[in-house]
Design a protein around this motif. Structure first.
Motif, PDB file in Angstrom:
ATOM      1  N   TRP A  34      -0.286  16.856   8.474  1.00  0.00           N
ATOM      2  CA  TRP A  34       1.007  16.449   8.261  1.00  0.00           C
ATOM      3  C   TRP A  34       1.341  15.159   8.772  1.00  0.00           C
ATOM      4  CZ3 TRP A  34       3.489  21.756   9.943  1.00  0.00           C
ATOM      5  CH2 TRP A  34       3.238  22.639   8.907  1.00  0.00           C
ATOM      6  N   ALA A  35       2.271  14.263   7.993  1.00  0.00           N
ATOM      7  CA  ALA A  35       2.350  12.677   8.382  1.00  0.00           C
ATOM      8  C   ALA A  35       3.748  12.719   8.690  1.00  0.00           C
ATOM      9  CB  ALA A  35       2.189  12.018   7.081  1.00  0.00           C
ATOM     10  N   ALA A  36       4.019  11.821   9.659  1.00  0.00           N
ATOM     11  CA  ALA A  36       5.374  11.195  10.247  1.00  0.00           C
ATOM     12  C   ALA A  36       5.631  10.017   9.402  1.00  0.00           C
ATOM     13  CB  ALA A  36       5.728  11.147  11.650  1.00  0.00           C
ATOM     14  N   GLU A  37       6.829   9.223   9.472  1.00  0.00           N
ATOM     15  CA  GLU A  37       7.110   8.129   8.766  1.00  0.00           C
ATOM     16  C   GLU A  37       7.986   7.508   9.657  1.00  0.00           C
ATOM     17  OE1 GLU A  37       8.462   6.617   4.426  1.00  0.00           O
ATOM     18  OE2 GLU A  37       9.517   8.492   5.245  1.00  0.00           O
ATOM     19  N   ILE A  38       7.302   6.073   9.707  1.00  0.00           N
ATOM     20  CA  ILE A  38       7.975   5.035  10.855  1.00  0.00           C
ATOM     21  C   ILE A  38       8.447   4.111   9.718  1.00  0.00           C
ATOM     22  CG2 ILE A  38       7.801   3.151  12.553  1.00  0.00           C
ATOM     23  CD1 ILE A  38       5.879   4.846  13.530  1.00  0.00           C
ATOM     24  N   VAL A  39       9.717   3.702   9.625  1.00  0.00           N
ATOM     25  CA  VAL A  39      10.594   2.870   8.460  1.00  0.00           C
ATOM     26  C   VAL A  39      11.108   1.751   9.331  1.00  0.00           C
ATOM     27  CG1 VAL A  39      10.615   4.404   6.873  1.00  0.00           C
ATOM     28  CG2 VAL A  39      12.510   4.372   8.280  1.00  0.00           C
ATOM     29  N   GLY A  40      11.584   0.583   8.891  1.00  0.00           N
ATOM     30  CA  GLY A  40      12.450  -0.146   9.444  1.00  0.00           C
ATOM     31  C   GLY A  40      12.321  -1.658   8.726  1.00  0.00           C
ATOM     32  N   ARG A  41      12.902  -2.425   9.315  1.00  0.00           N
ATOM     33  CA  ARG A  41      12.900  -3.899   8.980  1.00  0.00           C
ATOM     34  C   ARG A  41      12.221  -4.947   9.882  1.00  0.00           C
ATOM     35  NH1 ARG A  41      18.497  -5.712   6.904  1.00  0.00           N
ATOM     36  NH2 ARG A  41      17.295  -7.302   5.562  1.00  0.00           N
ATOM     37  N   ILE A  42      11.579  -6.002   9.312  1.00  0.00           N
ATOM     38  CA  ILE A  42      11.385  -7.089  10.188  1.00  0.00           C
ATOM     39  C   ILE A  42      12.134  -8.050   9.883  1.00  0.00           C
ATOM     40  CG2 ILE A  42       9.460  -8.760  10.657  1.00  0.00           C
ATOM     41  CD1 ILE A  42       8.774  -5.571  11.236  1.00  0.00           C
ATOM     42  N   LEU A  43      13.019  -8.532  10.951  1.00  0.00           N
ATOM     43  CA  LEU A  43      13.931  -9.403  10.809  1.00  0.00           C
ATOM     44  C   LEU A  43      13.940 -10.765  11.635  1.00  0.00           C
ATOM     45  CD1 LEU A  43      16.862  -6.744  11.829  1.00  0.00           C
ATOM     46  CD2 LEU A  43      16.156  -7.419   9.423  1.00  0.00           C
ATOM     47  N   ASP A  44      14.605 -11.846  11.011  1.00  0.00           N
ATOM     48  CA  ASP A  44      14.664 -13.132  11.762  1.00  0.00           C
ATOM     49  C   ASP A  44      15.497 -12.975  12.978  1.00  0.00           C
ATOM     50  OD1 ASP A  44      15.844 -15.751  12.495  1.00  0.00           O
ATOM     51  OD2 ASP A  44      14.409 -16.586  10.787  1.00  0.00           O
ATOM     52  N   ALA A  45      15.041 -13.399  14.249  1.00  0.00           N
ATOM     53  CA  ALA A  45      15.882 -13.072  15.395  1.00  0.00           C
ATOM     54  C   ALA A  45      17.103 -13.971  15.552  1.00  0.00           C
ATOM     55  CB  ALA A  45      15.010 -13.270  16.592  1.00  0.00           C
ATOM     56  N   GLU A  46      17.263 -14.951  14.594  1.00  0.00           N
ATOM     57  CA  GLU A  46      18.346 -15.942  14.757  1.00  0.00           C
ATOM     58  C   GLU A  46      19.359 -15.307  13.764  1.00  0.00           C
ATOM     59  OE1 GLU A  46      19.181 -20.635  14.603  1.00  0.00           O
ATOM     60  OE2 GLU A  46      17.234 -19.971  14.853  1.00  0.00           O
ATOM     61  N   THR A  47      19.025 -15.158  12.307  1.00  0.00           N
ATOM     62  CA  THR A  47      19.746 -14.920  11.161  1.00  0.00           C
ATOM     63  C   THR A  47      19.920 -13.251  10.863  1.00  0.00           C
ATOM     64  OG1 THR A  47      18.036 -15.003   9.688  1.00  0.00           O
ATOM     65  CG2 THR A  47      18.968 -17.353  10.311  1.00  0.00           C
ATOM     66  N   SER A  48      18.970 -12.545  11.323  1.00  0.00           N
ATOM     67  CA  SER A  48      19.019 -11.198  11.195  1.00  0.00           C
ATOM     68  C   SER A  48      18.801 -11.013   9.652  1.00  0.00           C
ATOM     69  CB  SER A  48      20.565 -10.562  11.352  1.00  0.00           C
ATOM     70  OG  SER A  48      20.609 -10.625  12.862  1.00  0.00           O
ATOM     71  N   GLN A  49      18.053 -11.760   9.099  1.00  0.00           N
ATOM     72  CA  GLN A  49      17.656 -11.924   7.667  1.00  0.00           C
ATOM     73  C   GLN A  49      16.376 -11.197   7.606  1.00  0.00           C
ATOM     74  OE1 GLN A  49      19.747 -12.313   4.789  1.00  0.00           O
ATOM     75  NE2 GLN A  49      21.356 -12.932   6.598  1.00  0.00           N
ATOM     76  N   GLY A  50      16.086 -10.308   6.512  1.00  0.00           N
ATOM     77  CA  GLY A  50      14.723  -9.692   6.444  1.00  0.00           C
ATOM     78  C   GLY A  50      13.965 -10.723   6.024  1.00  0.00           C
ATOM     79  N   ILE A  51      12.349 -10.375   6.606  1.00  0.00           N
ATOM     80  CA  ILE A  51      11.569 -11.270   6.439  1.00  0.00           C
ATOM     81  C   ILE A  51      10.517 -10.905   5.327  1.00  0.00           C
ATOM     82  CG2 ILE A  51       9.525 -12.718   7.612  1.00  0.00           C
ATOM     83  CD1 ILE A  51      11.025 -12.624  10.010  1.00  0.00           C
ATOM     84  N   ALA A  52      10.213 -11.326   4.332  1.00  0.00           N
ATOM     85  CA  ALA A  52       9.397 -10.711   3.300  1.00  0.00           C
ATOM     86  C   ALA A  52       7.921 -11.284   3.523  1.00  0.00           C
ATOM     87  CB  ALA A  52       9.524 -11.293   1.753  1.00  0.00           C
ATOM     88  N   HIS A  53       6.913 -10.190   3.336  1.00  0.00           N
ATOM     89  CA  HIS A  53       5.513 -10.462   3.540  1.00  0.00           C
ATOM     90  C   HIS A  53       5.175 -10.528   4.733  1.00  0.00           C
ATOM     91  CE1 HIS A  53       5.839 -11.207  -1.028  1.00  0.00           C
ATOM     92  NE2 HIS A  53       6.534 -12.360  -0.643  1.00  0.00           N
ATOM     93  N   ARG A  77      11.502  -4.867   4.482  1.00  0.00           N
ATOM     94  CA  ARG A  77      11.740  -3.326   4.770  1.00  0.00           C
ATOM     95  C   ARG A  77      10.255  -3.122   4.566  1.00  0.00           C
ATOM     96  NH1 ARG A  77      16.704  -1.258   5.152  1.00  0.00           N
ATOM     97  NH2 ARG A  77      18.224  -2.520   3.916  1.00  0.00           N
ATOM     98  N   TYR A  78       9.898  -1.930   5.384  1.00  0.00           N
ATOM     99  CA  TYR A  78       8.600  -1.478   5.647  1.00  0.00           C
ATOM    100  C   TYR A  78       8.440   0.029   5.728  1.00  0.00           C
ATOM    101  CZ  TYR A  78       8.508  -0.756  10.656  1.00  0.00           C
ATOM    102  OH  TYR A  78       8.975  -0.512  12.120  1.00  0.00           O
ATOM    103  N   ALA A  79       7.425   0.757   5.363  1.00  0.00           N
ATOM    104  CA  ALA A  79       7.354   2.110   5.647  1.00  0.00           C
ATOM    105  C   ALA A  79       5.717   2.894   6.182  1.00  0.00           C
ATOM    106  CB  ALA A  79       7.715   2.806   4.223  1.00  0.00           C
ATOM    107  N   LEU A  80       5.727   3.150   7.081  1.00  0.00           N
ATOM    108  CA  LEU A  80       4.456   3.581   7.525  1.00  0.00           C
ATOM    109  C   LEU A  80       4.357   5.167   7.473  1.00  0.00           C
ATOM    110  CD1 LEU A  80       4.102   1.239  10.569  1.00  0.00           C
ATOM    111  CD2 LEU A  80       2.435   1.181   8.601  1.00  0.00           C
ATOM    112  N   GLU A  81       3.089   5.700   6.883  1.00  0.00           N
ATOM    113  CA  GLU A  81       2.965   7.030   7.049  1.00  0.00           C
ATOM    114  C   GLU A  81       1.948   7.433   7.964  1.00  0.00           C
ATOM    115  OE1 GLU A  81       2.385   8.990   3.432  1.00  0.00           O
ATOM    116  OE2 GLU A  81       4.668   8.688   2.730  1.00  0.00           O
ATOM    117  N   LEU A  82       2.118   7.873   8.873  1.00  0.00           N
ATOM    118  CA  LEU A  82       1.106   7.992   9.852  1.00  0.00           C
ATOM    119  C   LEU A  82       0.911   9.568  10.618  1.00  0.00           C
ATOM    120  CD1 LEU A  82       2.426   5.411  12.461  1.00  0.00           C
ATOM    121  CD2 LEU A  82       0.603   5.052  10.673  1.00  0.00           C
ATOM    122  N   LEU A  83      -0.493   9.748  10.840  1.00  0.00           N
ATOM    123  CA  LEU A  83      -0.690  11.086  11.616  1.00  0.00           C
ATOM    124  C   LEU A  83      -0.332  11.136  12.746  1.00  0.00           C
ATOM    125  CD1 LEU A  83      -4.553  11.492  10.271  1.00  0.00           C
ATOM    126  CD2 LEU A  83      -2.372  12.514   9.226  1.00  0.00           C
TER     127      LEU A  83
END
Length: 642
Positions: A34-53, A77-83
């Motif tokens: 069974w998997a758990a999901e970790i999701v979130g965003r990678i952000l620019d620390a100064e502007t709080s804008q999302g960072i693509a790629h 945004r990203y999503a990780l499915e992990l054991l």
């Protein structure tokens, strides 16, 4: 029919039994999968804008788990499915100036371990990234501006450094550099280019510092490389002339703060070092690069400096000029020898620990010979000895100063010491010492005038062997304590004279110039060896001469006591003179010529008197400024002594 029913029932029971056994195992397997999901965003620390790629990597703590990696979308945004298990998240943004990092809520550099639970779960983790900067430039040849690819370029800060390779077109770029000050350096590997810092300096102390700000892109950090010089040669074993492969050869430029250059010999013992700036170099051999520890221990070649020296101070310098190859810098290496032995007290037979044994090369060709130190059982080993003849000296630890310090074998001077021959890779055993317990002499120097300020700093005592001196004690100097007291330990048995040497100008000479005679025996403590110094006065001044004939070496001072009518003569060696230890009273001081120097071949040797001074010497004081001068007109002629 009845039998079939029983059989069927039996089969059903067995099936149910197996299911009951397997069901918990299936539950465990399903929980593992069974998997758990970790999701979130990678952000620019100064502007709080999302960072693509951005690349998000889940790195498992368990070794049997695979790493999971995803890329953020355009909104970061990203999503990780992990054991289930424990993971660390590492985030990087390729081809950007964002600084890569592990996720940590507490700011730990190595990151936090995220515990993914057994059952399905949903964890939100946002990771902010700070921006660094970039530094870029090109690398070209100075002679024709052609690009140079595949050269190592370093960005060096005060606490770390990173490197990249130049591209085929000579370009290079450092991305995502932390905010700091950097020195940029080119280090060619096999090419004969001179390593330099930007802007064309060899010394890191003079290199230009590049201050990098957030999001800053510094360009134009370009290099134009010049060809350097080369040093090449061969390394072989002296005993069989066989080449020595994998041996480190180091060259170090004089008066440079930069790390030295080094390389390793090939299978035939040859080496070459390229890209050397103009200058003088010390060339030396290092350790052998050998994966086999047995071989490395068996063959211990001694460090050698060109040409054939074993001390850096004696190394012959090699001059290198740009574009030249200094060939034939060869080394004929030797394996070191060993001396072993034991040191004990002759007084009680106990071993002496912590004692240094110093080897001295008889030929004086080696400045810094190896030394050994005894262990708790009194054994010592001196290794890495260059083949040759040695004498051994001892250095007593503080808790063993009463023992007699000797050379091998039971000698008191290096001139009388026995020589020990050490062959290449040879082992000399049983070089033992049995140290006698010496005598201790205690006493004090004092003056007969209690109000006189006597300062014994710089004064010394001379202990001199009287009579037969087969062991070679000779004479030795000992310093006084600040209060004039002294303690001389470790004195070998025998007869001695103890003579004080005093720097105070007003101290009168000892009545017995041979000092005090002492007969000492092994282990004896002799106390009360005191000296009472009598205080007189002294005279000082200058003698200057302008005469070309009557130079200082042809002049004398004669001191005449008015009371005793005695004369004392003094040669002159310098313009400044001091007459020490003079009895108080009235004197006549005369400057005159030395007839043995002015008229050496004449039967009647006349003396010329130049000047006379009447003076008084006072106890405890120096009569100063008694000066004499001879004019340039003084020629060679006789005079009379009054």
């Amino acid at each position: 029919m009845f039998t079939g029913i029983v059989s069927y029932s039996h089969m059903l029971a067995r099936s149910l039994s197996r299911s009951l056994i397997l069901w918990p195992l299936l539950m465990l397997v399903n929980q593992e999968l069974w998997a758990a999901e970790i999701v979130g965003r990678i952000l620019d620390a100064e502007t709080s804008q999302g960072i693509a790629h951005a690349i998000v990597r889940a790195m498992p703590q368990q070794k049997n788990r695979r790493e999971v990696q995803v890329e953020t979308n355009e909104d970061g945004r990203y999503a990780l499915e992990l054991l289930r298990g424990k993971y660390r998240l590492f985030v990087s943004v390729p081809e950007s100036n964002y600084l890569s990092r592990f996720y940590s809520a507490a700011g730990k550099e190595q990151g936090d371990f995220i515990d993914v639970p057994t059952f399905q779960s949903f964890i939100i983790i946002n990771v902010p990234l700070t921006s660094g900067g970039s530094i870029s430039g090109t690398v070209r040849r100075a002679i024709d501006s052609l690009p140079i690819g595949n050269l190592r370029v370093y960005a060096e800060a005060s606490n770390f450094r990173v490197s990249v390779n130049s591209n085929r077109d000579g370009s290079y770029i450092f991305r995502a550099l932390p905010i700091n000050e950097y020195r940029i350096r080119i280090v060619p590997l096999d090419e004969n280019y001179i390593p330099v810092y930007f802007d064309n300096t060899l010394d890191s102390r003079h290199a230009e510092l590049i201050r990098l700000e957030p999001r800053q892109e510094v360009t134009g950090i370009d290099f134009r490389l010049r060809f350097g010089g080369m040093i090449s040669g061969r390394v072989f074993a002296r005993k069989n002339r066989e080449p020595i492969p994998g041996l480190k050869v180091i060259v170090e430029k004089q008066n440079s703060q930069e790390p030295p250059f080094f390389t390793y010999t090939n299978d035939q013992g040859f080496y070459s070092l390229r890209g050397l700036p103009d200058g003088q170099y010390t060339v030396e051999t290092g350790t052998q690069k050998d994966s086999n520890p047995e071989t490395r221990l068996r063959q211990r070649y001694l460090t050698q400096y060109y040409s054939g020296r074993f001390d850096r101070e004696l190394a012959e310098k090699v001059l290198v000029e740009s574009g030249t190859n200094v060939a034939g810098i060869q080394f004929s290496l030797v394996e070191g020898g060993t001396i072993t032995g034991r040191i004990r007290s002759r007084y009680n037979g106990s071993p002496i620990s912590g004692m240094e044994i110093l080897s001295q090369d008889v030929s004086k060709a080696i400045l810094h010979s190896p030394k050994g130190k005894t262990n708790t059982a009194g054994y010592y080993v001196i290794e890495d000895l260059v083949p040759g003849d040695y004498i051994l000296d001892t250095s007593l630890p503080k808790n063993s100063q009463r023992l007699v310090k000797v050379f091998y074998r039971d000698k008191l001077s290096p001139e009388r010491a026995d020589k020990i021959t050490v062959d290449e890779s040879g082992q000399v055993h049983d070089i033992d010492f049995n140290l006698a317990l010496g005598a201790t002499l205690k006493g004090r120097l004092k003056v007969d005038e209690p109000d006189y300020k006597f300062n014994p700093a710089g004064d010394r005592l001379i202990l001199k062997r009287v009579g037969a001196d087969l062991e070679g004690f000779g004479e030795k100097n000992f310093k006084l304590n600040s209060d004039g007291s002294f303690t001389i330990e470790g004195t070998p048995p025998g007869r001695y004279s103890l003579i004080p040497k005093i720097a105070d100008l007003n101290v009168l000479p000892q009545e017995s110039p041979e000092g005090r005679l002492l007969d000492v025996v092994e282990g004896e403590i002799v106390e009360g060896v005191d000296f009472t110094l009598k205080i007189g006065g002294s005279i000082s001044g200058t003698v200057s001469t302008q005469s070309t004939f009557y130079q200082l070496d042809k002049l004398l001072l004669v001191l005449i006591s008015v009371k005793e009518n005695t004369k004392t003569y003094f040669d002159l060696t310098t313009e400044h003179y001091s007459i020490t230890g003079v009895q108080p009273g009235k004197y006549v001081l005369i400057l005159l010529s030395n007839p043995e120097k002015t008229h050496p071949s004449e039967a009647f040797q006349p003396t010329r008197v130049f000047d006379t001074r009447l003076l008084e010497v006072v106890k405890g004081r120096t009569t100063r400024n008694i000066d004499f001068q001879i004019a340039s007109s003084a020629g060679k002629q006789p005079g009379l002594l009054p």
